[in-house]
Design an enzyme around this catalytic site. Structure first.
Site, mmCIF file in Angstrom:
data_model
loop_
_atom_site.group_PDB
_atom_site.id
_atom_site.type_symbol
_atom_site.label_atom_id
_atom_site.label_comp_id
_atom_site.label_asym_id
_atom_site.label_seq_id
_atom_site.Cartn_x
_atom_site.Cartn_y
_atom_site.Cartn_z
ATOM 1 N N ASN A 95 -9.253 -1.157 8.347
ATOM 2 C CA ASN A 95 -8.053 -1.963 8.172
ATOM 3 C C ASN A 95 -7.085 -1.593 9.291
ATOM 4 O O ASN A 95 -6.761 -0.419 9.487
ATOM 5 C CB ASN A 95 -7.456 -1.681 6.787
ATOM 6 C CG ASN A 95 -6.237 -2.524 6.494
ATOM 7 O OD1 ASN A 95 -5.157 -2.287 7.019
ATOM 8 N ND2 ASN A 95 -6.405 -3.521 5.640
ATOM 9 N N ASN A 123 -4.552 -6.201 8.927
ATOM 10 C CA ASN A 123 -3.465 -6.150 7.957
ATOM 11 C C ASN A 123 -2.228 -6.726 8.618
ATOM 12 O O ASN A 123 -1.491 -6.010 9.285
ATOM 13 C CB ASN A 123 -3.252 -4.698 7.513
ATOM 14 C CG ASN A 123 -2.113 -4.546 6.532
ATOM 15 O OD1 ASN A 123 -1.488 -5.528 6.144
ATOM 16 N ND2 ASN A 123 -1.828 -3.326 6.137
ATOM 17 N N CYS A 126 1.475 -6.155 5.532
ATOM 18 C CA CYS A 126 2.026 -5.005 4.807
ATOM 19 C C CYS A 126 3.508 -5.250 4.532
ATOM 20 O O CYS A 126 4.283 -5.458 5.453
ATOM 21 C CB CYS A 126 1.856 -3.712 5.588
ATOM 22 S SG CYS A 126 2.533 -2.305 4.700
ATOM 23 N N ASN A 188 -2.723 -9.375 -0.207
ATOM 24 C CA ASN A 188 -2.033 -8.099 -0.123
ATOM 25 C C ASN A 188 -1.040 -8.028 -1.288
ATOM 26 O O ASN A 188 -0.977 -8.944 -2.112
ATOM 27 C CB ASN A 188 -1.314 -7.999 1.235
ATOM 28 C CG ASN A 188 -1.164 -6.554 1.698
ATOM 29 O OD1 ASN A 188 -0.866 -5.673 0.884
ATOM 30 N ND2 ASN A 188 -1.366 -6.298 2.967
ATOM 31 N N THR A 189 -0.263 -6.952 -1.344
ATOM 32 C CA THR A 189 0.651 -6.782 -2.476
ATOM 33 C C THR A 189 1.844 -7.733 -2.395
ATOM 34 O O THR A 189 2.160 -8.256 -1.326
ATOM 35 C CB THR A 189 1.193 -5.340 -2.514
ATOM 36 O OG1 THR A 189 1.786 -5.052 -1.240
ATOM 37 C CG2 THR A 189 0.091 -4.357 -2.812
#
Lengths: 314, 291
Positions: A95, A123, A126, A188-189
């Site tokens: 990642n 990624n 983030c 992703n979050t």
């Protein structure tokens, strides 16, 4: 399963970046060789110390984290782990995170052709760092630009991880696919926060954190369902997987593989157990592969593209 | 590190809101060292994380370990309702324990409140190895004083309470001055302000502590890397730290505190650190957020 450019997985159960370290941490209690793939902790060009603590807290059906991409930098990651990874049967997908397109390109150039690196997961989403790439995930032109630049820099299989923190994911997903990504991972979050018990301020040292766990599964399911209808590349679902029903849901919504994340903290043996449970489920339904399970919930023509390359036989 | 099924044998409330539970877990009891912890998961619903507990005592002969905790939330409340014979899932033993120098004769243990759980097993280990132990314990008032019946007779046990209802009136750190010259090594666990005060006391007297039998004044021997077991053994004060935790195996980087060299994982580099590894100004402790 072929996620593009020869990234073949023996099964569709992966472990999500940030929840499984570099694959070595859980090796005492998990037979990691049975996983479909390992996505390692987010890796940047230079070492990063990450955010101030506290960094994690539990929330209803989930947790917030604000690690802030703590990692020793790509050179140290390769030096410490690449040789070990090269000896594993399980593919390791690195990642990659960065603050600029040049950062991403430089990291990926260092990974290119290194034995033990099976692929790259970009990624660009983030939520926990000031300049950590989220700006690339919320704008279709920026997302396409970073994908294209990385695509030119490497022949490694390239997965791009989508952020849910956008109004409409579809144009962004299409732009990334058109820019040369081999696969997408989603999601992703979600950006969130919690307050101190006395409500005197934010709880997390970084104020904001990323929400993960079962609480976000409906969001992930919606995004997988939307993206599967507009792109022709495989989708790897992430978000609140805690059991076989979640895996089957994501497959039906058009994902070709699934990453397990937060649930590993409670039960490190879950991903491997899900491999067995999926095999048993296919057997129970008389299926020779899980390909017929992919995209069944999609409207109209099921996502023929999203099931491309499914070769896994239980 | 192992993942084991642990059977509850005994559960009792030893202080208001504080519980002591004994589990049958031979694999953990055999390998546990003072300062290490277990990461626990019950058959609870709605909770996504395990709960970390220091190994309070461990008996390899009976194959049991105990944990001592305060009921603070849904996880610990669930544990208090567990009945003998029921099982929970334990991952452990985890983390780096206390490092006792083989030459140390006199150990000074300082505990604030529930911090006693972190040094409790060190009492047993030290006595077994023929060392003398002084345990200084601080809490709010008489109702919270750790029962001396739960300690071996050989321990010299002194109490400080905020209101003076038992023992010294004031902070437990006030009692340290009397014993610091006697002690070869000191070990502490408790609230962050207590640990910070202790670290300050020790930092101010660096060269003069731990000289009773170890002869620290005559140079420190070969240099050792900070954070190594050898470096921690040479440090006069070791502290057991706490932080909110995710995986507990070093993978998620959620449980860091701030060290002088940047972030340190409580679950892997710790929970026990030498006092001078920690950046006391930058370190924030654990906690729970508002619901």
């Amino acid at each position: 399963m072929d996620l593009g450019r020869g990234l073949r997985l023996r099964n569709p159960l992966l472990v999500a970046s940030g929840t499984f370290g570099y694959g070595v941490e859980y090796a005492d209690v998990v037979d990691i060789e049975r996983l479909g793939a390992i996505c390692c902790k987010g890796t940047t060009l230079r070492p990063r110390q990450g955010n101030r603590p506290p960094r994690v807290t539990e929330t209803p059906a989930g947790m917030l984290n604000s690690i802030g991409l703590q990692n020793p930098g790509v050179d140290a990651v390769l030096e410490r782990y690449a040789a070990q990874w090269a000896g594993w049967r399980v593919p390791v997908i690195v990642n990659v995170a960065g603050e600029s397109i040049e950062d991403y390109v430089q990291v990926v150039r260092k990974l290119d052709l290194v034995p033990g690196i099976a692929g790259v997961e970009l990624n660009i989403s983030c939520p926990n760092v000031g300049k950590g790439g989220l700006q690339f995930a919320i704008d279709q032109d920026a997302a396409a630009a970073v994908t294209r630049a990385v695509r030119r820099a490497t022949e490694l299989p390239l997965i791009v991880k989508l952020s849910p923190n956008v109004a409409d994911i579809r144009p962004i997903a299409v732009a990334i696919a058109d820019a040369g990504a081999d696969a997408l991972s989603a999601i992703n979050t979600l950006s969130g926060m919690a307050l101190r018990r006395d409500r005197s301020g934010p709880f997390l040292g970084n104020t904001y954190g990323g929400l993960s766990g079962p609480a976000i599964k409906p969001v992930a399911l919606r995004i997988v369902y939307e993206v599967a209808q507009v792109v022709g590349i495989p989708i790897i679902a992430i978000g609140g997987v805690t059991g076989l029903d979640d895996v089957l849901d994501f497959l039906a919504a058009g994902a070709v593989a699934v990453q397990v994340g937060t649930a590993i903290f409670a039960d490190p043996t879950l991903p491997v157990r899900l491999v067995d449970e999926l095999t048993a489920e296919c057997g129970r339904r008389g299926l020779a592969s899980y390909r017929p399970l992919v995209g069944t919930a999609l409207p109209g023509r099921t996502g023929a593209a999203s099931s491309r390359g499914v070769e896994y036989r239980p | 590190m192992q993942l084991v099924d642990a059977e509850l044998q005994e559960s009792r409330q030893i202080l208001p809101g504080q519980w002591l539970q004994q589990y049958h877990a031979p694999a953990l009891a055999a390998g546990a060292r003072a300062g290490q912890f277990v990461h626990v998961r019950g058959d609870w619903s709605g909770l996504v994380l395990r709960r970390p507990f220091t190994i309070n005592t461990a008996d390899p002969v009976t194959g049991t370990i105990s944990i001592h905790f305060r009921e603070v939330g849904r996880g610990t409340a669930w544990l208090t309702r567990l009945r003998p014979g029921e099982r929970i899932d334990m991952l452990g033993p985890l983390g780096q324990g206390f490092q006792v120098d083989p030459r140390s004769r006199h150990l000074l243990l300082v505990a604030g409140g529930l911090g006693i759980a972190d040094v409790r097993l060190l009492v047993d280990e030290a006595l077994r190895d023929g060392r003398q132990v002084v345990l200084l314990y601080g809490c709010r008032d008489a109702s919270e004083v750790y029962p001396s019946s739960l300690l071996p007779d050989e321990v010299e046990y002194l109490v400080a309470t905020d209101d003076g209802s038992v023992g010294h009136k004031g902070f437990v750190t006030d009692l340290v001055l009397e014993y610091e010259a006697w002690a070869d090594q000191a070990f502490a666990c408790g609230p962050l302000p207590m640990l910070r005060t202790l670290a300050g006391l020790v930092a101010g007297r660096k060269g003069r502590l731990g000289v009773a039998t170890l002869g620290r004044k005559r140079g420190g021997g070969r240099p050792v890397p900070p954070g190594s077991p050898a470096a921690r053994r040479r440090s006069f004060l070791q502290v057991a730290m706490e932080q909110n935790m995710g995986c507990a195996v070093g993978a998620c980087l959620g449980c860091v505190i701030w060290g002088v060299d940047g972030p340190q994982r409580v679950c892997r580099e710790g929970p026990v650190f030498a006092y001078d590894e920690i950046d006391w100004d930058a370190t924030a402790g654990p906690g729970t957020h508002a619901q």
